[in-house]
Design an enzyme around this catalytic site. Structure first.
Site, PDB file in Angstrom:
ATOM      1  N   ASN A 145     -16.286  17.639  -3.618  1.00  0.00           N
ATOM      2  CA  ASN A 145     -17.448  17.191  -3.424  1.00  0.00           C
ATOM      3  C   ASN A 145     -17.505  15.669  -4.222  1.00  0.00           C
ATOM      4  O   ASN A 145     -17.540  16.039  -5.544  1.00  0.00           O
ATOM      5  CB  ASN A 145     -18.610  18.087  -3.844  1.00  0.00           C
ATOM      6  CG  ASN A 145     -20.039  17.336  -3.320  1.00  0.00           C
ATOM      7  OD1 ASN A 145     -20.408  16.513  -3.849  1.00  0.00           O
ATOM      8  ND2 ASN A 145     -20.705  18.142  -2.179  1.00  0.00           N
ATOM      9  N   THR A 155     -19.251  18.074   2.003  1.00  0.00           N
ATOM     10  CA  THR A 155     -20.833  17.346   1.745  1.00  0.00           C
ATOM     11  C   THR A 155     -21.889  18.345   1.992  1.00  0.00           C
ATOM     12  O   THR A 155     -21.741  19.307   2.862  1.00  0.00           O
ATOM     13  CB  THR A 155     -20.832  16.419   2.727  1.00  0.00           C
ATOM     14  OG1 THR A 155     -22.084  15.661   2.649  1.00  0.00           O
ATOM     15  CG2 THR A 155     -20.844  16.728   4.003  1.00  0.00           C
ATOM     16  N   GLU A 156     -22.603  18.291   0.823  1.00  0.00           N
ATOM     17  CA  GLU A 156     -23.636  19.654   0.807  1.00  0.00           C
ATOM     18  C   GLU A 156     -24.745  19.429   1.955  1.00  0.00           C
ATOM     19  O   GLU A 156     -25.553  20.475   2.147  1.00  0.00           O
ATOM     20  CB  GLU A 156     -24.491  19.435  -0.455  1.00  0.00           C
ATOM     21  CG  GLU A 156     -25.296  18.230  -0.737  1.00  0.00           C
ATOM     22  CD  GLU A 156     -24.370  17.195  -1.542  1.00  0.00           C
ATOM     23  OE1 GLU A 156     -24.732  16.424  -2.573  1.00  0.00           O
ATOM     24  OE2 GLU A 156     -23.170  17.009  -1.390  1.00  0.00           O
ATOM     25  N   ASN A 157     -24.732  18.446   3.004  1.00  0.00           N
ATOM     26  CA  ASN A 157     -25.462  18.734   3.973  1.00  0.00           C
ATOM     27  C   ASN A 157     -24.796  19.462   5.293  1.00  0.00           C
ATOM     28  O   ASN A 157     -25.552  19.866   6.124  1.00  0.00           O
ATOM     29  CB  ASN A 157     -25.874  17.369   4.656  1.00  0.00           C
ATOM     30  CG  ASN A 157     -24.929  16.535   4.958  1.00  0.00           C
ATOM     31  OD1 ASN A 157     -23.849  16.367   4.483  1.00  0.00           O
ATOM     32  ND2 ASN A 157     -24.987  15.803   6.104  1.00  0.00           N
ATOM     33  N   SER A 175     -23.852  25.673   3.015  1.00  0.00           N
ATOM     34  CA  SER A 175     -23.101  24.742   2.127  1.00  0.00           C
ATOM     35  C   SER A 175     -23.325  24.850   0.733  1.00  0.00           C
ATOM     36  O   SER A 175     -22.526  24.757  -0.102  1.00  0.00           O
ATOM     37  CB  SER A 175     -23.578  23.325   2.534  1.00  0.00           C
ATOM     38  OG  SER A 175     -22.943  22.285   2.100  1.00  0.00           O
TER      39      SER A 175
END
Length: 225
Positions: free
Chosen positions: A27, A50-52, A92
């Site tokens: 990340n 990606t955290e979205n 996520s």
């Protein structure tokens, strides 16, 4: 310190990218750290998260060919690689908190010799919230920082103790700066690489805590970018 004896942001990102391991799940923080993806070694497979809610995205699309339904956490357009996956934001973060990421690369305002990280601020011009960084620094197996060695006002970013709000405690293990590569071990900054044109004493003068030499210190060599 003259700008011509320090690395550019692209060169810092290049150096950090060389340490990404084959097969790693990685990340990259919003902003400067996102640049690390550009310099992934061609002979290594790295899966970017990606955290979205995307896993396995590729390079940014050419200008004018963006699909704005496909973005990373920094709201920048991305492309998809074969095998890419979409999932809920909560899933996520479950990946992050569950220890499934090998590496998180983040920016920093300050890093303490104990590994404490301060990389967010509510001040003018800053990102107005910590975002997912607090989860990333304690969920990823390894946390690295990319940063200029000193702040714009000349104050050290590598410090004895952070004076800004903490993102995480004892979480950072390696720092890639515009002047050096520094590991953090047992509460100390361990110097691993430095620019050949910079003396140890000059580097120490720009560092807010003692730099320890433990073994050979290599020249910090990067391509012209």
């Amino acid at each position: 310190m003259m700008d011509d004896i320090k690395l550019s942001s692209a060169q810092i990102a290049w150096r950090a990218a060389q340490d990404m391991e084959d097969g790693a799940y990685v990340n990259l923080g919003i902003g400067f750290p996102e640049m690390v993806a550009r310099f992934k070694p061609e002979d290594r497979e790295v899966v970017f998260h990606t955290e979205n809610g995307v896993l396995g995205f590729g390079k940014a699309p050419p200008e004018g060919e963006e699909d704005w339904d496909l973005i990373n956490a920094g709201k920048k357009a991305i492309t998809l690689k074969p095998g890419s996956a979409f999932f809920h934001h909560a899933d996520s973060f479950a990946m992050v908190r569950g220890g499934h990421l090998d590496l998180a690369v983040l920016g920093a305002y300050q890093v303490a010799q104990t590994g404490d990280l301060a990389n967010w601020s509510t001040g003018k011009g800053g990102v107005p919230a910590v975002g997912g960084a607090m989860d990333l620094v304690h969920g990823a197996k390894r946390v690295a920082v990319v940063t200029d060695h000193v702040a714009k006002n000349g104050s050290p970013k590598l410090v004895d103790k952070c004076t800004m709000p903490l993102t995480g405690v004892g979480c950072v293990t390696r720092i890639y700066t515009s002047l050096a590569v520094v590991d953090i071990s047992d509460g100390h900054f361990i110097l691993r690489e430095k620019l050949a044109s910079l003396s140890f004493d000059d580097l120490q003068a720009m560092t807010g805590a003692p730099l320890i030499i433990d073994g050979d210190v290599s020249d910090l060599a990067v391509p012209v970018l």
